[in-house]
Design a protein around this motif. Structure first.
Motif, PDB file in Angstrom:
ATOM      1  N   ARG B 115       0.804  -1.216   0.000  1.00  0.00           N
ATOM      2  CA  ARG B 115       0.000   0.000   0.000  1.00  0.00           C
ATOM      3  C   ARG B 115       0.835   1.264   0.000  1.00  0.00           C
ATOM      4  O   ARG B 115       0.357   2.337  -0.374  1.00  0.00           O
ATOM      5  N   SER B 117       3.413   1.885  -1.854  1.00  0.00           N
ATOM      6  CA  SER B 117       3.839   2.254  -3.198  1.00  0.00           C
ATOM      7  C   SER B 117       2.670   2.761  -4.031  1.00  0.00           C
ATOM      8  O   SER B 117       2.846   3.099  -5.193  1.00  0.00           O
ATOM      9  N   LEU B 118       1.461   2.781  -3.446  1.00  0.00           N
ATOM     10  CA  LEU B 118       0.290   3.231  -4.193  1.00  0.00           C
ATOM     11  C   LEU B 118      -0.070   4.643  -3.778  1.00  0.00           C
ATOM     12  O   LEU B 118      -0.263   4.911  -2.601  1.00  0.00           O
ATOM     13  N   HIS B 119      -0.105   5.539  -4.717  1.00  0.00           N
ATOM     14  CA  HIS B 119      -0.631   6.862  -4.374  1.00  0.00           C
ATOM     15  C   HIS B 119      -1.242   7.479  -5.621  1.00  0.00           C
ATOM     16  O   HIS B 119      -0.714   7.344  -6.728  1.00  0.00           O
TER      17      HIS B 119
END
Lengths: 103, 169
Positions: B115, B117-119
Motif C-alpha cells: 500500500r 507504493s500506491l498513491h
C-alpha cells in the motif's frame, strides 16, 4: 493538503465487494442470485481497473472496463436465456437441482 | 474540496458494501435486484470520483438501465414461490465462507504489503475535461481489434439468447 483519497482505499472497497460476490456465488442456491453476484464481482474488478487507470494517468484501464461491461452484458443475456430455457423444462431455479449432467 | 471528496467516498463505499451484503443475504430475489442496483449506482459515483465520466454514464445506462432491467424482467417471468423456500443457502455454506475469507485474506495481505507504493496523483484538470475524447481515441485507435471482437461477441450473445429463449429449439 492532499485532495485525493489514497489508492488503497479504493482497493479495500473493491476487495470487500469481490468477497461478498464470491460468498454469494458459493453459498446461494438461486441461479439468478448467483448471476447477480457474478455481476457484483465484475463490478469490483471495474473499480480496480478505474483506480489504476487514474493512478497511471492513462485511459487504457477505462477501455478495459468498457470491455468488461460488454462481457457482463453478453453474459447476462446468454445466462438469463439459459435460465429461462431451463425453467421451462424443469420448473426450478435452484442450482443444486441442476444435476442432469451428473447421472 | 478534500473533505467533500472524502465524505462522498466514504458515503458511496458504505452504501455499496451495505447493499451488496443485503443483496447476497435477502430471501426475495426482487429485493436482491434492487439492492444490486443501489450497489451499481454507488459504484458509478465512485467512478465519477475517479474522474471517469464516460464510464459513469456507461455504468448508469448500460448496467442499471440495461442489464438490471433484463434481470428484473426475467425474475418476473420465472417468479414462482421459489424465493420463499426455507433453504436459501446450500449445504456448503460454512466451507464456502471459510474459503472465500481465505481468498480475501490473501488479497488483503497483498494490498497491505504494497500500500505504500500506491498513491493517486493530483487530479489533472486538462485530462479530466476530455475524458470521453481520450477514451474514444484509445478505443478506436489502439484497441480497434478488441473493439471489433467485442462487437462480434455481442452479436453471438444476441443470437444465443434468442435461440435459447425460443419456445421450440
Amino acid at each position: 493538503m492532499n485532495a485525493t483519497i489514497p489508492t488503497d482505499y479504493y482497493l479495500w472497497l473493491s476487495l470487500a465487494l469481490f468477497t461478498i460476490g464470491v460468498i454469494g456465488v458459493l453459498t446461494r442456491r438461486n441461479v439468478i442470485i448467483i448471476l447477480m453476484s457474478i455481476e457484483l464481482i465484475l463490478n469490483a474488478v471495474n473499480i480496480n481497473l478505474m483506480v489504476f487507470s487514474r493512478m497511471w494517468g492513462s485511459v487504457d484501464g477505462q477501455v478495459f472496463a468498457i470491455f468488461v461491461i460488454t462481457d457482463a452484458a453478453a453474459e447476462a443475456a446468454v445466462g438469463l436465456g439459459i435460465i429461462l430455457a431451463f425453467f421451462r423444462n424443469r420448473e426450478t431455479l435452484l442450482a443444486d437441482e441442476m444435476d442432469m449432467l451428473k447421472w | 474540496m478534500a473533505a467533500l471528496n472524502s465524505i462522498l467516498f466514504f458515503f458511496l463505499s458504505a452504501l455499496a458494501v451495505v447493499s451488496a451484503i443485503l443483496m447476497v443475504t435477502r430471501r426475495n430475489i426482487v429485493h436482491g435486484a434492487v439492492y444490486l442496483i443501489t450497489t451499481l449506482l454507488a459504484t458509478a459515483g465512485i467512478f465519477l470520483l475517479l474522474q471517469a465520466e464516460f464510464l459513469f454514464v456507461v455504468q448508469v445506462i448500460l448496467y442499471v438501465g440495461g442489464i438490471m432491467v433484463l434481470f428484473v424482467f426475467v425474475i418476473m417471468l420465472v417468479n414462482l414461490d421459489v424465493s420463499l423456500l426455507r433453504f436459501q443457502f446450500n449445504g456448503q455454506r460454512f466451507v464456502a465462507g471459510v474459503l472465500a475469507l481465505a481468498l480475501s485474506a490473501q488479497v488483503f495481505l497483498a494490498i497491505w504489503m504494497g500500500r505504500n507504493s500506491l498513491h493517486l496523483p493530483e487530479p489533472a484538470a486538462s485530462i479530466a475535461a476530455k475524458n470521453t475524447e481520450a477514451v474514444g481515441d484509445a478505443l478506436f485507435q489502439r484497441f480497434m481489434l478488441p473493439f471489433e471482437i467485442a462487437s462480434i461477441l455481442l452479436l453471438v450473445a444476441m443470437i444465443g439468447a434468442v435461440v435459447m429463449a425460443k419456445r421450440r429449439v
